[in-house]
Design a protein around this motif. Structure first.
Motif, PDB file in Angstrom:
ATOM      1  N   UNK A 197       0.812  -1.211   0.000  1.00  0.00           N
ATOM      2  CA  UNK A 197       0.000   0.000   0.000  1.00  0.00           C
ATOM      3  C   UNK A 197       0.851   1.269   0.000  1.00  0.00           C
ATOM      4  N   UNK A 198       1.999   1.216   0.620  1.00  0.00           N
ATOM      5  CA  UNK A 198       2.918   2.354   0.543  1.00  0.00           C
ATOM      6  C   UNK A 198       3.384   2.560  -0.896  1.00  0.00           C
ATOM      7  N   UNK A 199       3.633   1.444  -1.563  1.00  0.00           N
ATOM      8  CA  UNK A 199       4.079   1.519  -2.957  1.00  0.00           C
ATOM      9  C   UNK A 199       3.015   2.172  -3.845  1.00  0.00           C
ATOM     10  N   UNK A 200       1.776   1.718  -3.728  1.00  0.00           N
ATOM     11  CA  UNK A 200       0.729   2.230  -4.617  1.00  0.00           C
ATOM     12  C   UNK A 200       0.390   3.681  -4.291  1.00  0.00           C
ATOM     13  N   UNK A 201       0.619   4.086  -3.042  1.00  0.00           N
ATOM     14  CA  UNK A 201       0.388   5.489  -2.680  1.00  0.00           C
ATOM     15  C   UNK A 201       1.473   6.401  -3.263  1.00  0.00           C
ATOM     16  N   UNK A 202       2.630   5.817  -3.545  1.00  0.00           N
ATOM     17  CA  UNK A 202       3.789   6.597  -3.964  1.00  0.00           C
ATOM     18  C   UNK A 202       3.913   6.720  -5.482  1.00  0.00           C
ATOM     19  N   UNK A 203       3.018   6.102  -6.237  1.00  0.00           N
ATOM     20  CA  UNK A 203       3.127   6.172  -7.691  1.00  0.00           C
ATOM     21  C   UNK A 203       2.736   7.578  -8.164  1.00  0.00           C
ATOM     22  N   UNK A 204       3.206   7.976  -9.343  1.00  0.00           N
ATOM     23  CA  UNK A 204       2.852   9.309  -9.856  1.00  0.00           C
ATOM     24  C   UNK A 204       1.339   9.486  -9.993  1.00  0.00           C
ATOM     25  N   UNK A 222      -2.547   6.994 -10.876  1.00  0.00           N
ATOM     26  CA  UNK A 222      -3.511   6.660  -9.822  1.00  0.00           C
ATOM     27  C   UNK A 222      -4.916   6.543 -10.396  1.00  0.00           C
ATOM     28  N   UNK A 223      -5.779   5.819  -9.672  1.00  0.00           N
ATOM     29  CA  UNK A 223      -7.110   5.513 -10.182  1.00  0.00           C
ATOM     30  C   UNK A 223      -8.239   6.252  -9.470  1.00  0.00           C
ATOM     31  N   UNK A 224      -7.927   7.059  -8.459  1.00  0.00           N
ATOM     32  CA  UNK A 224      -9.006   7.796  -7.794  1.00  0.00           C
ATOM     33  C   UNK A 224      -9.562   8.848  -8.748  1.00  0.00           C
ATOM     34  N   UNK A 225     -10.800   9.272  -8.494  1.00  0.00           N
ATOM     35  CA  UNK A 225     -11.514  10.157  -9.415  1.00  0.00           C
ATOM     36  C   UNK A 225     -10.764  11.463  -9.666  1.00  0.00           C
ATOM     37  N   UNK A 226     -10.196  12.052  -8.621  1.00  0.00           N
ATOM     38  CA  UNK A 226      -9.504  13.323  -8.770  1.00  0.00           C
ATOM     39  C   UNK A 226      -8.251  13.174  -9.632  1.00  0.00           C
ATOM     40  N   UNK A 227      -7.485  12.099  -9.403  1.00  0.00           N
ATOM     41  CA  UNK A 227      -6.279  11.870 -10.206  1.00  0.00           C
ATOM     42  C   UNK A 227      -6.636  11.603 -11.668  1.00  0.00           C
ATOM     43  N   UNK A 254      -5.704  15.324 -19.614  1.00  0.00           N
ATOM     44  CA  UNK A 254      -4.907  15.978 -20.649  1.00  0.00           C
ATOM     45  C   UNK A 254      -3.666  15.154 -20.986  1.00  0.00           C
ATOM     46  N   UNK A 255      -3.035  14.604 -19.954  1.00  0.00           N
ATOM     47  CA  UNK A 255      -1.842  13.774 -20.174  1.00  0.00           C
ATOM     48  C   UNK A 255      -2.193  12.560 -21.034  1.00  0.00           C
ATOM     49  N   UNK A 256      -3.323  11.910 -20.732  1.00  0.00           N
ATOM     50  CA  UNK A 256      -3.720  10.720 -21.484  1.00  0.00           C
ATOM     51  C   UNK A 256      -4.091  11.060 -22.922  1.00  0.00           C
ATOM     52  N   UNK A 257      -4.579  12.274 -23.136  1.00  0.00           N
ATOM     53  CA  UNK A 257      -4.879  12.705 -24.501  1.00  0.00           C
ATOM     54  C   UNK A 257      -3.590  12.926 -25.281  1.00  0.00           C
ATOM     55  N   UNK A 258      -2.590  13.511 -24.624  1.00  0.00           N
ATOM     56  CA  UNK A 258      -1.304  13.759 -25.280  1.00  0.00           C
ATOM     57  C   UNK A 258      -0.483  12.483 -25.416  1.00  0.00           C
ATOM     58  N   UNK A 259      -0.625  11.601 -24.425  1.00  0.00           N
ATOM     59  CA  UNK A 259       0.133  10.348 -24.400  1.00  0.00           C
ATOM     60  C   UNK A 259      -0.853   9.210 -24.152  1.00  0.00           C
ATOM     61  N   UNK A 260      -1.518   8.713 -25.197  1.00  0.00           N
ATOM     62  CA  UNK A 260      -2.566   7.694 -25.014  1.00  0.00           C
ATOM     63  C   UNK A 260      -2.093   6.430 -24.304  1.00  0.00           C
TER      64      UNK A 260
END
Length: 574
Positions: free
Chosen positions: A312-319, A323-328, A334-340
């Protein structure tokens, strides 16, 4: 030139190892390989598709220099010059990988069918293998040769799992890397030698990429089930290689890297770096839990909980963009549009994470149903198994042009089957649980997803069938279940194995008998799958009824033994 030129079979038997003139033999093999190169227009389309669909998962090539090398190779051929075997193998490995992960867009650009593209995958793979394994002039160690072998191994293994041949190719990669001294790439002595003698820093960076790709695959496999569980080859104390740089290829030239970016900045290498971090976590688990295979006793629960905290520390530390939460997710649009490809890397990362977290808690999964001391493990197992099934569905929504081709990857099939079986055992052991029917529905959906995968890769589904038969044969030893050997699903799978290809460019059984993966191009056409799906679903409903009827008679140790007996092994890139 018509696209059918791509798909002419490569007949390795035309090369005669016993020829009296080894040099002439090798030259003939080289000329034969050159004749199988696709026209430059098709080569460019295949290369572009590899760049978009497979490179984000592998992260091996430096795309600009490799593209230039491909263009130069075709120009040299026009000028009457022969490319080296290493260059040819790299190109054929790239073309093979692109054909494996074909998309509708690629088929349209090549004016090709699915069957033709599957045939091209096998033909290109065969050319690359013949170059690598030529009896008188086998490929020597080089950076490009190592990259080509890794790409080829990835493609072949994901097509059908980790066969004996794949293990040999893995060993070949390891041997070649060791011969090149990559394991000591960043020692003080090596760095000083590069400073004094000069070097191509693109090649150095590619060596870091290919080394850590191999290491990560090894460590991920050590915590994925199967015969390799609990064992890894690459020892961290025996190597000194820096992580690949978090950088886009355009910022890297032969004289150096213009600037390396923080891990919080998305690049083409972001997914590969996070994959390495996941692999390190798997290695730490294996080091902490040696008793899984060496002793009959279960690991201490406190150790499981400590490792759970590390997960859980690892998954909290990812860029944030991973991340999969709604806010992230909102912030990373925009990033996913530029880098699919970021969307595919993000989904794959969590798919791998939840598979391993589920596996970590599996020894206490069933105990947690009745013993409150282990209830947390039961909850984690069930939650992560459901998450794996959910992420698998999300993979189908990602464009193949951005890496989304889950139905053709053994690693995805492997993890999906494991998650489905965890939920199945949970429901069977505790059929009165409030969410039992919901979990049962999820298992049925997962099986249908696996069944649909058969239309794109029949060999992968054969692995699922084999695991299912292992499960059923064990259950049949208990009173209750009827004889299921005549399963209609198994019968349809066997029938598909025996079906000859209808590809007019391949000819009946053209590649058969030349290697251990030839039969795979006979996957049934998806257009004819409706009746098979209906039949398979009905058969699975019967299997499920039999499963639920007998499962409660098995105690926890028997269940744990059953789960360990099922073969989850295979090449594991996630």
């Amino acid at each position: 030139m018509p696209v059918s030129h791509l798909f002419a079979p490569f007949n390795s038997h035309q090369i005669e190892p016993d020829s009296q003139t080894a040099i002439a033999n090798a030259q003939a093999a080289l000329a034969q390989a050159i004749a199988k190169l696709p026209p430059i227009g098709q080569a460019r389309e295949l290369f572009n598709h590899f760049t978009n669909a497979l490179q984000p998962s592998l992260g091996l090539l430096h795309i600009p220099s490799t593209r230039s090398s491909m263009e130069q190779t075709y120009q040299d051929l026009l000028d009457g010059k022969q490319p080296t075997p290493t260059t040819l193998m790299l190109l054929f490995s790239i073309f093979s990988g692109a054909a494996l992960v074909w998309s509708a867009s690629l088929l349209e650009k090549l004016n090709a069918t699915q069957a033709e593209t599957r045939a091209a995958f096998h033909a290109y793979s065969q050319v690359a293998l013949v170059i690598l394994e030529h009896p008188t002039r086998p490929l020597g160690p080089s950076t490009n040769g190592l990259v080509a072998t890794c790409i080829l191994t990835h493609s072949l293994a994901n097509d059908a799992g980790l066969s004996v041949r794949m293990r040999i190719l893995q060993a070949r990669c390891f041997s070649m890397a060791r011969d090149l001294g990559i394991h000591r790439l960043d020692t003080a002595r090596s760095q000083e030698e590069r400073r004094l003698r000069g070097c191509d820093l693109i090649e150095v960076e590619v060596q870091r990429r290919v080394w850590w790709n191999m290491v990560a695959s090894d460590w991920l496999s050590s915590f994925s089930g199967g015969p390799q569980e609990g064992v890894y080859i690459f020892q961290p104390k025996h190597m000194n290689v820096n992580y690949p740089s978090n950088i886009d290829d355009e910022l890297m030239v032969s004289t150096g890297i213009q600037r390396e970016l923080s891990l919080s900045v998305p690049t083409a290498m972001s997914g590969s770096i996070q994959r390495i971090r996941t692999a390190v976590l798997c290695r730490e688990v294996v080091d902490a839990l040696p008793s899984i295979l060496l002793d009959s006793q279960q690991p201490e629960y406190e150790v499981i909980l400590a490792l759970d905290k590390r997960f859980h520390e690892y998954i909290e530390d990812i860029p944030e963009f991973f991340k999969l939460d709604a806010e992230s997710l909102r912030k990373s649009q925009k990033i996913c549009k530029e880098r699919p490809y970021i969307a595919w890397q993000r989904t794959s990362l969590h798919f791998s994470f939840h598979t391993r977290l589920c596996r970590l808690h599996r020894p206490y999964h069933l105990e947690g149903i009745t013993d409150p001391a282990y209830a947390y493990s039961n909850r984690v197992c069930v939650h992560s198994a459901k998450k794996v099934l959910e992420l698998r569905r999300e993979m189908d929504e990602i464009s193949p042009e951005a890496g989304g081709y889950p139905a053709r990857l053994w690693r995805v099939v492997q993890h999906l089957f494991f998650a489905a079986l965890i939920l199945a055992t949970d429901v069977s052991f505790n059929p009165e649980a409030p969410e039992a029917e919901v979990h049962k529905a999820k298992v049925l959906t997962a099986y249908q997803t696996l069944e649909r995968s058969k239309h794109e890769s029949g060999t992968l589904f054969e692995g699922v069938q084999r695991n299912m038969q292992t499960l059923l044969s064990t259950l049949k030893q208990r009173p209750g279940p009827p004889d299921l050997q005549g399963s209609s699903v198994e019968a349809s799978t066997m029938a598909s194995r025996e079906t000859e290809t209808n590809d007019p460019f391949m000819g009946p059984g053209a590649l058969r008998g030349t290697n251990d993966f030839d039969h795979r191009l006979n996957a049934p056409d998806s257009s004819a799958g409706g009746d098979l799906m209906d039949e398979a679903e009905g058969n699975w409903q019967q299997i499920w009824s039999d499963f639920v009827a007998v499962a409660p008679d098995l105690d926890v140790p028997q269940w744990n033994s059953l789960l360990e007996d099922v073969d989850f092994g295979g090449w594991t890139d996630l």
